[in-house]
Design a protein around this motif. Sequence first.
Motif, PDB file in Angstrom:
ATOM      1  N   SER A  83      -0.237   9.414  15.100  1.00 53.63           N
ATOM      2  CA  SER A  83      -1.290  10.190  14.581  1.00 53.63           C
ATOM      3  C   SER A  83      -1.113  10.039  13.087  1.00 53.63           C
ATOM      4  N   GLY A  84      -0.504   9.313  12.639  1.00 49.58           N
ATOM      5  CA  GLY A  84      -0.688   9.105  10.886  1.00 49.58           C
ATOM      6  C   GLY A  84      -0.088  10.330  10.056  1.00 49.58           C
ATOM      7  N   ILE A  85       0.597  11.143  11.060  1.00 43.02           N
ATOM      8  CA  ILE A  85       0.951  12.667  10.472  1.00 43.02           C
ATOM      9  C   ILE A  85       2.209  12.701  10.200  1.00 43.02           C
ATOM     10  N   THR A  86       2.662  13.081   9.109  1.00 44.22           N
ATOM     11  CA  THR A  86       4.263  13.429   8.887  1.00 44.22           C
ATOM     12  C   THR A  86       5.206  14.228   9.510  1.00 44.22           C
ATOM     13  N   PRO A  87       5.926  13.755  10.344  1.00 45.90           N
ATOM     14  CA  PRO A  87       6.691  15.557  11.455  1.00 45.90           C
ATOM     15  C   PRO A  87       7.512  15.288  10.580  1.00 45.90           C
ATOM     16  N   VAL A  99       2.709  13.603  -3.425  1.00 43.41           N
ATOM     17  CA  VAL A  99       2.770  13.710  -4.525  1.00 43.41           C
ATOM     18  C   VAL A  99       3.055  12.884  -5.565  1.00 43.41           C
ATOM     19  N   SER A 100       3.517  11.435  -5.006  1.00 45.52           N
ATOM     20  CA  SER A 100       3.416  10.590  -6.164  1.00 45.52           C
ATOM     21  C   SER A 100       1.957  10.200  -6.757  1.00 45.52           C
ATOM     22  N   GLN A 101       1.022  10.949  -5.713  1.00 49.20           N
ATOM     23  CA  GLN A 101      -0.178  10.398  -6.999  1.00 49.20           C
ATOM     24  C   GLN A 101      -1.082  11.965  -7.404  1.00 49.20           C
ATOM     25  N   ASP A 102       0.015  12.975  -7.740  1.00 46.26           N
ATOM     26  CA  ASP A 102       0.331  14.518  -7.903  1.00 46.26           C
ATOM     27  C   ASP A 102      -0.914  14.957  -7.299  1.00 46.26           C
ATOM     28  N   GLN A 103      -0.920  15.248  -5.697  1.00 44.94           N
ATOM     29  CA  GLN A 103      -1.306  15.684  -4.429  1.00 44.94           C
ATOM     30  C   GLN A 103      -0.710  16.877  -3.770  1.00 44.94           C
ATOM     31  N   MET A 104      -1.432  17.769  -3.563  1.00 49.55           N
ATOM     32  CA  MET A 104      -0.687  18.470  -2.796  1.00 49.55           C
ATOM     33  C   MET A 104      -0.625  17.672  -0.999  1.00 49.55           C
ATOM     34  N   CYS A 105       0.314  18.431  -0.026  1.00 49.29           N
ATOM     35  CA  CYS A 105       0.543  17.639   1.025  1.00 49.29           C
ATOM     36  C   CYS A 105       0.080  19.300   1.818  1.00 49.29           C
ATOM     37  N   THR A 106      -0.880  19.376   2.691  1.00 51.71           N
ATOM     38  CA  THR A 106      -0.271  20.809   3.406  1.00 51.71           C
ATOM     39  C   THR A 106      -0.221  19.547   4.963  1.00 51.71           C
ATOM     40  N   ALA A 107       0.665  21.421   5.074  1.00 50.07           N
ATOM     41  CA  ALA A 107       1.056  21.122   6.655  1.00 50.07           C
ATOM     42  C   ALA A 107       0.723  22.045   7.607  1.00 50.07           C
ATOM     43  N   ILE A 108       1.046  21.723   8.928  1.00 43.97           N
ATOM     44  CA  ILE A 108       0.342  22.922  10.273  1.00 43.97           C
ATOM     45  C   ILE A 108       1.558  23.441  10.891  1.00 43.97           C
ATOM     46  N   GLY A 109       2.059  24.661  10.772  1.00 44.89           N
ATOM     47  CA  GLY A 109       3.928  24.942  11.944  1.00 44.89           C
ATOM     48  C   GLY A 109       2.883  25.039  13.087  1.00 44.89           C
ATOM     49  N   VAL A 110       4.387  24.385  14.293  1.00 45.18           N
ATOM     50  CA  VAL A 110       4.190  24.653  15.510  1.00 45.18           C
ATOM     51  C   VAL A 110       5.197  25.154  16.096  1.00 45.18           C
ATOM     52  N   LYS A 111       5.541  25.925  17.231  1.00 41.09           N
ATOM     53  CA  LYS A 111       6.290  26.720  17.634  1.00 41.09           C
ATOM     54  C   LYS A 111       5.994  27.087  18.933  1.00 41.09           C
ATOM     55  N   VAL A 112       5.247  27.045  19.806  1.00 34.62           N
ATOM     56  CA  VAL A 112       4.828  27.586  21.124  1.00 34.62           C
ATOM     57  C   VAL A 112       4.274  26.377  21.985  1.00 34.62           C
ATOM     58  N   ALA A 153      -7.289  15.874  13.506  1.00 33.95           N
ATOM     59  CA  ALA A 153      -8.934  16.196  13.511  1.00 33.95           C
ATOM     60  C   ALA A 153      -9.594  16.990  12.709  1.00 33.95           C
ATOM     61  N   ALA A 154      -8.156  17.810  12.602  1.00 34.70           N
ATOM     62  CA  ALA A 154      -8.611  19.018  11.176  1.00 34.70           C
ATOM     63  C   ALA A 154      -8.197  18.663   9.846  1.00 34.70           C
ATOM     64  N   GLY A 155      -7.359  17.657   9.869  1.00 35.40           N
ATOM     65  CA  GLY A 155      -7.352  16.338   8.373  1.00 35.40           C
ATOM     66  C   GLY A 155      -5.773  17.791   7.971  1.00 35.40           C
ATOM     67  N   TYR A 156      -4.859  17.754   8.694  1.00 39.49           N
ATOM     68  CA  TYR A 156      -3.494  17.957   7.735  1.00 39.49           C
ATOM     69  C   TYR A 156      -2.508  17.027   7.314  1.00 39.49           C
ATOM     70  N   ASP A 157      -2.090  17.277   6.532  1.00 40.30           N
ATOM     71  CA  ASP A 157      -1.183  15.665   6.515  1.00 40.30           C
ATOM     72  C   ASP A 157       0.478  15.788   7.189  1.00 40.30           C
ATOM     73  N   SER A 158       0.859  16.171   7.368  1.00 37.33           N
ATOM     74  CA  SER A 158       1.868  17.027   7.807  1.00 37.33           C
ATOM     75  C   SER A 158       2.288  18.006   9.075  1.00 37.33           C
ATOM     76  N   VAL A 159       2.480  18.148   9.666  1.00 35.69           N
ATOM     77  CA  VAL A 159       3.714  18.903  10.689  1.00 35.69           C
ATOM     78  C   VAL A 159       4.699  19.051  10.429  1.00 35.69           C
ATOM     79  N   PHE A 160       4.798  21.027  10.334  1.00 35.84           N
ATOM     80  CA  PHE A 160       5.893  21.507  10.333  1.00 35.84           C
ATOM     81  C   PHE A 160       6.478  21.892  12.009  1.00 35.84           C
ATOM     82  N   ILE A 161       7.768  21.384  12.638  1.00 35.82           N
ATOM     83  CA  ILE A 161       8.172  21.735  13.907  1.00 35.82           C
ATOM     84  C   ILE A 161       9.093  22.728  13.591  1.00 35.82           C
TER      85      ILE A 161
END
Length: 265
Positions: free
Chosen positions: A65-69, A10-23, A35-43
């Motif tokens: 892994s450098g992905i923000t949870p 956000v500080s760089q005016d860029q979009m943060c991508t997320a993948i959801g994890v529920k199962v 490996a896919a390149g997501y920025d964050s995980v939505f648990i």
Amino acid sequence: MLQNNLLQKVSQDQMCTAIGVKVVTSNEIILLARAAGYDSVFIDLEHSVMSIEDASRLCSTSLLSGITPFVRVPYECGSGFVQRVLDGGAMGIVFPHISTPEEARRAVSMTKYPPNGQRSLTAALPQFDFRRIAAKEMIPQVNAVGSTVFVQVETKMCLENIDAIAAVEGVEVLLLGANDLSLELSILGEWEHPRFRDALKLVAAAARKSGKVFGIAGLYSRPDICRHAVRDLGARYVLGHLDIGLLAIAMNKNVEQLRSLDTKP
């Protein structure tokens, strides 16, 4: 220093991508996300049977892994539950069904250490690799970048109070939950309906006015609307899909490919 990919993007005016994890509760889902390149995980602890232990394991793997949870907690789960999730490694909490400024302030209070909130202090957090760090050094970091507060916009009352909710100090993200919001508006899944389109604009404007992050979730099959939200309305957090949805899509495609093998020319 703690790394929060959302705030950095956000500080760089860029979009943060997320993948959801529920199962999927094993660490492999996080490694695949990296490996896919997501920025964050939505648990998701709201709509799943995952435990706090499962969430903590996924959070720890994400941190390494450098992905923000970020973790979505159940509605009205209480401060004790939120504290355990944060102590388990979450870098932020998604609060569903927030409808009033008072509820938003309670969410902040549960998530932040004093003087910003009332979260109880502990030591040796996974966010710091379990190292013992002086509280005077840890607390400012956690409050600033390690305890992001997401208010999920999914009720009519929330829309009515959106400017006041957005103005609450400590709220950092207004996350529009498309499915529940459209259900509340009696237009479930009608993404072209004027009421839904107006809601998108309303939440985006409130976020912009208060300097908060505008996010969207639930529009997994409508990249055109997501593109509009990002390019035209300034959304900077997008939940791409859930693990179960991605598995279903891939399996359906694979079955189609397999059945085509037996199709006569």
